[in-house]
Design a protein around this motif. Structure first.
Motif, short mmCIF file in Angstrom:
data_model
loop_
_atom_site.label_atom_id
_atom_site.label_comp_id
_atom_site.label_asym_id
_atom_site.label_seq_id
_atom_site.Cartn_x
_atom_site.Cartn_y
_atom_site.Cartn_z
N LYS A 52 -3.25 14.28 -15.97
CA LYS A 52 -3.99 13.07 -16.34
C LYS A 52 -3.27 11.82 -15.82
O LYS A 52 -3.90 10.91 -15.28
N GLU A 53 -1.95 11.78 -15.98
CA GLU A 53 -1.19 10.64 -15.48
C GLU A 53 -1.31 10.54 -13.96
O GLU A 53 -1.43 9.44 -13.41
N ALA A 54 -1.29 11.69 -13.29
CA ALA A 54 -1.46 11.69 -11.83
C ALA A 54 -2.83 11.15 -11.45
O ALA A 54 -2.98 10.36 -10.52
N ALA A 55 -3.86 11.57 -12.19
CA ALA A 55 -5.22 11.09 -11.91
C ALA A 55 -5.33 9.59 -12.13
O ALA A 55 -5.96 8.88 -11.35
N ASP A 56 -4.69 9.08 -13.19
CA ASP A 56 -4.72 7.64 -13.47
C ASP A 56 -4.01 6.86 -12.36
O ASP A 56 -4.45 5.78 -11.96
N ALA A 57 -2.89 7.41 -11.87
CA ALA A 57 -2.16 6.76 -10.78
C ALA A 57 -2.99 6.78 -9.50
O ALA A 57 -3.02 5.79 -8.75
N MET A 58 -3.68 7.86 -9.26
CA MET A 58 -4.54 7.95 -8.08
C MET A 58 -5.67 6.93 -8.16
O MET A 58 -6.11 6.38 -7.14
N THR A 59 -6.13 6.66 -9.37
CA THR A 59 -7.16 5.64 -9.55
C THR A 59 -6.64 4.27 -9.13
O THR A 59 -7.35 3.47 -8.50
N GLU A 60 -5.38 3.97 -9.49
CA GLU A 60 -4.78 2.68 -9.10
C GLU A 60 -4.67 2.58 -7.58
O GLU A 60 -4.89 1.51 -7.01
N LEU A 61 -4.31 3.68 -6.93
CA LEU A 61 -4.24 3.67 -5.46
C LEU A 61 -5.63 3.43 -4.86
O LEU A 61 -5.78 2.67 -3.90
N ALA A 62 -6.63 4.06 -5.45
CA ALA A 62 -8.00 3.88 -4.96
C ALA A 62 -8.48 2.44 -5.17
O ALA A 62 -9.17 1.88 -4.32
N LYS A 63 -8.10 1.86 -6.30
CA LYS A 63 -8.47 0.46 -6.56
C LYS A 63 -7.90 -0.47 -5.51
O LYS A 63 -8.46 -1.54 -5.23
N ALA A 64 -6.75 -0.08 -4.95
CA ALA A 64 -6.10 -0.91 -3.93
C ALA A 64 -6.72 -0.72 -2.55
O ALA A 64 -6.25 -1.29 -1.58
N GLY A 65 -7.75 0.11 -2.47
CA GLY A 65 -8.49 0.24 -1.22
C GLY A 65 -8.34 1.56 -0.50
O GLY A 65 -8.90 1.73 0.59
N MET A 66 -7.59 2.51 -1.08
CA MET A 66 -7.43 3.80 -0.41
C MET A 66 -8.65 4.68 -0.62
O MET A 66 -9.23 4.69 -1.71
N ASP A 67 -9.00 5.45 0.42
CA ASP A 67 -10.07 6.42 0.25
C ASP A 67 -9.48 7.71 -0.32
O ASP A 67 -8.28 7.78 -0.61
N SER A 68 -10.30 8.72 -0.47
CA SER A 68 -9.85 9.96 -1.12
C SER A 68 -8.68 10.61 -0.40
O SER A 68 -7.67 10.99 -1.00
N ASN A 69 -8.79 10.74 0.93
CA ASN A 69 -7.72 11.38 1.69
C ASN A 69 -6.43 10.57 1.65
O ASN A 69 -5.32 11.13 1.56
N GLU A 70 -6.55 9.25 1.71
CA GLU A 70 -5.36 8.39 1.65
C GLU A 70 -4.70 8.48 0.28
O GLU A 70 -3.47 8.49 0.17
N THR A 71 -5.51 8.54 -0.75
CA THR A 71 -4.99 8.67 -2.10
C THR A 71 -4.21 9.97 -2.27
O THR A 71 -3.11 10.00 -2.85
N ILE A 72 -4.76 11.04 -1.73
CA ILE A 72 -4.10 12.35 -1.80
C ILE A 72 -2.78 12.32 -1.03
O ILE A 72 -1.77 12.90 -1.47
N ALA A 73 -2.76 11.62 0.10
CA ALA A 73 -1.54 11.54 0.91
C ALA A 73 -0.47 10.70 0.23
O ALA A 73 0.73 10.97 0.38
#
Length: 337
Positions: free
Chosen positions: A73-94
């Motif tokens: 869950k914490e990882a998913a929440d952090a990935m959301t913050e990365l996505a909010k900053a403009g990253m797409d799905s692949n960039e977020t995963i990277a």
């Protein structure tokens, strides 16, 4: 009868030793799974990911939860913050593995770590794959200076964008912030003062330009590009070396403003050579966050944290198998009510 009493005793024992624990396990599974599901729904909404893209995000969050001290869950929440900053799905995963490593070095909240890394990447126009590089540099600078990663993030916020525009490397900028931290200037205050210095160099007032000219100083080369920051420090030191303290302070005040002198003086005292050495040490930081996180978690508490995270991941996997059926039951009951 004795048979009835025996059967009642067996029932009581089964309830106490089997039914109640199973209910508790089931309740925990539902709580963990539904919380993760909610976080993933938010991540999906921010990224717009569906189908296989959404599944890849979910799988990555679960992987991070099973392999680190942080939960899925914490990882998913952090990935959301990365996505909010403009990253797409692949960039977020990277980007997420580097964020987790950096956060682990200081037991940071993952969402805060994600915000710091994504801001640095955006300020310097770096790729998502550079998240590990940024994480390594920040983690090492934290251990080389009086600053923590969060303080460094606060220092970068007001200055990183402009520093990048005038060609100052991420390593050189962090070296300057580390030196300032070791001299009592930390966080946003350090970043604001350094930003003021750089902006004054780039667009000096008439008086500042005249003072620099009188000292034979130019902050730009013949092509109009700002000189390396360490070279500028060396040249200012050289131009003011024969001055008394009062004359030097007056010259610096005219060139950079009274407020920014508090940051310029420790940088000048440090000198270009030490700044270059500091920056070189930060450049040589590949894998630092991973190594530091592993060392910090090589103890009983770290093992327990990882065990709990793995158990939570197992609960999520179980929930994913039964969740759809549970949702159907809840919907039926809701309709009846």
């Amino acid at each position: 009868t004795s048979i009835t009493k025996s059967l009642e005793a067996v029932g009581t024992t089964l309830t106490r030793n089997l039914t109640v624990p199973l209910a508790a396990v089931g309740g925990a599974m539902v709580a963990v799974g539904s919380n993760f599901e909610a976080s993933m729904s938010k991540l999906g909404a921010v990224t717009g990911a569906t189908g296989s893209d959404f599944d890849a995000l979910s799988d990555k969050a679960i992987e991070m939860g099973s392999n680190t001290k942080y939960s899925a869950k914490e990882a998913a929440d952090a990935m959301t913050e990365l996505a909010k900053a403009g990253m797409d799905s692949n960039e977020t995963i990277a980007a997420i593995p580097g964020v987790l490593s950096m956060a682990s070095t200081e037991n940071m909240e993952l969402a805060s770590a994600a915000t710091i890394v994504s801001a640095a990447l955006n300020s310097y126009n770096m790729e998502a794959g550079d998240a590990s590089k940024v994480s390594d540099i920040l983690a090492k600078n934290s251990n080389m200076s009086a600053s923590g990663v969060e303080s460094l993030g606060a220092a970068l916020a007001p200055v990183a964008g402009f520093a990048s525009e005038v060609g100052i490397s991420f390593e050189d900028l962090n070296a300057a912030l580390g030196i300032l931290s070791n001299n009592g200037l930390d966080g946003a205050v350090a970043g604001e003062k350094l930003n003021a210095i750089l902006r004054t160099m780039a667009a000096p007032s008439k008086e500042a330009a005249e003072m620099a000219d009188s000292l034979g100083l130019s902050f730009f080369d013949a092509s109009g590009k700002m000189k390396p920051f360490t070279q500028i420090i060396d040249e200012i030191n050289g131009a003011t070396s024969d001055m008394g303290d009062q004359q030097k302070m007056a010259a610096l005040k005219v060139m950079f403003g009274a407020d920014a002198i508090a940051a310029m003086l420790p940088l000048l005292r440090t000198g270009g050579d030490e700044l270059r050495n500091y920056s070189a040490a930060l450049s040589d930081s590949s894998g630092y966050a991973d190594e530091t996180a592993a060392a910090m978690n090589d103890n009983l508490k770290g093992a327990i944290d990882e065990l709990l995270s793995s158990l939570e991941t197992a609960g999520i996997v179980l929930y994913q198998n039964v969740g759809p059926a549970l949702k159907e039951i809840v919907q039926v009951v809701t309709d009846l009510v």
